[in-house]
Motif scaffolding. Structure first.
Motif, PDB file in Angstrom:
ATOM      1  N   UNK A  64      10.641   1.707  -4.288  1.00  0.00           N
ATOM      2  CA  UNK A  64       9.354   1.670  -4.968  1.00  0.00           C
ATOM      3  C   UNK A  64       8.273   1.571  -3.900  1.00  0.00           C
ATOM      4  N   UNK A  65       7.429   2.604  -3.827  1.00  0.00           N
ATOM      5  CA  UNK A  65       6.314   2.632  -2.880  1.00  0.00           C
ATOM      6  C   UNK A  65       5.066   2.197  -3.631  1.00  0.00           C
ATOM      7  N   UNK A  66       4.315   1.251  -3.047  1.00  0.00           N
ATOM      8  CA  UNK A  66       3.109   0.725  -3.692  1.00  0.00           C
ATOM      9  C   UNK A  66       1.924   0.842  -2.749  1.00  0.00           C
ATOM     10  N   UNK A  67       0.812   1.343  -3.260  1.00  0.00           N
ATOM     11  CA  UNK A  67      -0.473   1.340  -2.560  1.00  0.00           C
ATOM     12  C   UNK A  67      -1.378   0.372  -3.306  1.00  0.00           C
ATOM     13  N   UNK A  68      -1.825  -0.659  -2.606  1.00  0.00           N
ATOM     14  CA  UNK A  68      -2.723  -1.656  -3.194  1.00  0.00           C
ATOM     15  C   UNK A  68      -4.066  -1.586  -2.480  1.00  0.00           C
ATOM     16  N   UNK A  69      -5.153  -1.638  -3.238  1.00  0.00           N
ATOM     17  CA  UNK A  69      -6.501  -1.646  -2.669  1.00  0.00           C
ATOM     18  C   UNK A  69      -7.211  -2.909  -3.139  1.00  0.00           C
ATOM     19  N   UNK A  70      -7.973  -3.514  -2.237  1.00  0.00           N
ATOM     20  CA  UNK A  70      -8.707  -4.744  -2.542  1.00  0.00           C
ATOM     21  C   UNK A  70     -10.154  -4.573  -2.095  1.00  0.00           C
ATOM     22  N   UNK A  71     -11.100  -4.979  -2.968  1.00  0.00           N
ATOM     23  CA  UNK A  71     -12.511  -4.901  -2.584  1.00  0.00           C
ATOM     24  C   UNK A  71     -12.988  -6.249  -2.054  1.00  0.00           C
ATOM     25  N   UNK A  72     -14.258  -6.311  -1.679  1.00  0.00           N
ATOM     26  CA  UNK A  72     -14.793  -7.530  -1.056  1.00  0.00           C
ATOM     27  C   UNK A  72     -14.864  -8.710  -2.013  1.00  0.00           C
ATOM     28  N   UNK A  73     -14.789  -8.460  -3.323  1.00  0.00           N
ATOM     29  CA  UNK A  73     -14.777  -9.540  -4.314  1.00  0.00           C
ATOM     30  C   UNK A  73     -13.367 -10.026  -4.618  1.00  0.00           C
ATOM     31  N   UNK A  74     -12.352  -9.403  -4.002  1.00  0.00           N
ATOM     32  CA  UNK A  74     -10.969  -9.790  -4.239  1.00  0.00           C
ATOM     33  C   UNK A  74     -10.313  -9.067  -5.407  1.00  0.00           C
ATOM     34  N   UNK A  75     -11.032  -8.125  -6.026  1.00  0.00           N
ATOM     35  CA  UNK A  75     -10.443  -7.334  -7.106  1.00  0.00           C
ATOM     36  C   UNK A  75      -9.437  -6.356  -6.516  1.00  0.00           C
ATOM     37  N   UNK A  76      -8.325  -6.166  -7.205  1.00  0.00           N
ATOM     38  CA  UNK A  76      -7.286  -5.274  -6.696  1.00  0.00           C
ATOM     39  C   UNK A  76      -6.900  -4.225  -7.726  1.00  0.00           C
ATOM     40  N   UNK A  77      -6.374  -3.146  -7.225  1.00  0.00           N
ATOM     41  CA  UNK A  77      -5.784  -2.102  -8.045  1.00  0.00           C
ATOM     42  C   UNK A  77      -4.587  -1.574  -7.284  1.00  0.00           C
ATOM     43  N   UNK A  78      -3.632  -1.014  -8.004  1.00  0.00           N
ATOM     44  CA  UNK A  78      -2.463  -0.479  -7.311  1.00  0.00           C
ATOM     45  C   UNK A  78      -1.904   0.727  -8.027  1.00  0.00           C
ATOM     46  N   UNK A  79      -1.210   1.536  -7.243  1.00  0.00           N
ATOM     47  CA  UNK A  79      -0.477   2.688  -7.761  1.00  0.00           C
ATOM     48  C   UNK A  79       0.918   2.621  -7.168  1.00  0.00           C
ATOM     49  N   UNK A  80       1.906   3.030  -7.970  1.00  0.00           N
ATOM     50  CA  UNK A  80       3.301   2.976  -7.525  1.00  0.00           C
ATOM     51  C   UNK A  80       3.985   4.296  -7.818  1.00  0.00           C
ATOM     52  N   UNK A  81       4.965   4.595  -6.967  1.00  0.00           N
ATOM     53  CA  UNK A  81       5.811   5.760  -7.193  1.00  0.00           C
ATOM     54  C   UNK A  81       7.226   5.384  -6.787  1.00  0.00           C
ATOM     55  N   UNK A  82       8.193   5.780  -7.603  1.00  0.00           N
ATOM     56  CA  UNK A  82       9.600   5.517  -7.304  1.00  0.00           C
ATOM     57  C   UNK A  82      10.172   6.726  -6.569  1.00  0.00           C
ATOM     58  N   UNK A  83      10.927   6.457  -5.506  1.00  0.00           N
ATOM     59  CA  UNK A  83      11.582   7.499  -4.723  1.00  0.00           C
ATOM     60  C   UNK A  83      13.071   7.219  -4.662  1.00  0.00           C
ATOM     61  N   UNK A  84      13.855   8.266  -4.653  1.00  0.00           N
ATOM     62  CA  UNK A  84      15.306   8.122  -4.532  1.00  0.00           C
ATOM     63  C   UNK A  84      15.737   8.808  -3.245  1.00  0.00           C
ATOM     64  N   UNK A  85      16.379   8.050  -2.368  1.00  0.00           N
ATOM     65  CA  UNK A  85      16.935   8.607  -1.130  1.00  0.00           C
ATOM     66  C   UNK A  85      18.376   9.010  -1.408  1.00  0.00           C
ATOM     67  N   UNK A  86      18.674  10.309  -1.202  1.00  0.00           N
ATOM     68  CA  UNK A  86      20.016  10.820  -1.482  1.00  0.00           C
ATOM     69  C   UNK A  86      20.379  11.892  -0.465  1.00  0.00           C
TER      70      UNK A  86
END
Length: 93
Positions: A64-86
């Protein structure tokens, strides 16, 4: 398996310039007891683009790859993508 994977994301906050935001890329092996591996922590470009490279493991598994972003007020948002290594030979499984 074992090949580098380039990860690219774009972040945006209507109240702040993109390069003032903090981004964090993590990858987590989806098995009990695992801890996320931090791939990158820092700021995106002035256009909000953030890029990092993950050296994929030599073993099969679900990640599970996650990108998290945080602003100067401490608010966060994230996006995730699942990857399979085979193995290439296992592509039909």
């Amino acid at each position: 398996l074992g090949d580098p994977v380039t990860l690219v994301g774009t972040v945006f906050d209507p109240n702040e310039a993109p390069d003032t935001l903090a981004v964090r890329w993590t990858v987590l092996l989806q098995e009990p007891g695992t801890t996320p591996l931090v791939l990158y922590e820092g700021a995106p470009s002035a256009t909000g683009t953030t890029t990092t490279t993950w050296d994929a493991p030599d073993a099969r598994g679900s990640w599970l790859v996650t990108l998290t972003v945080t602003d100067s007020d401490g608010n966060t948002g994230e996006a995730q993508v699942a990857l399979i290594a085979a193995d290439e030979l296992d592509a039909d499984n």
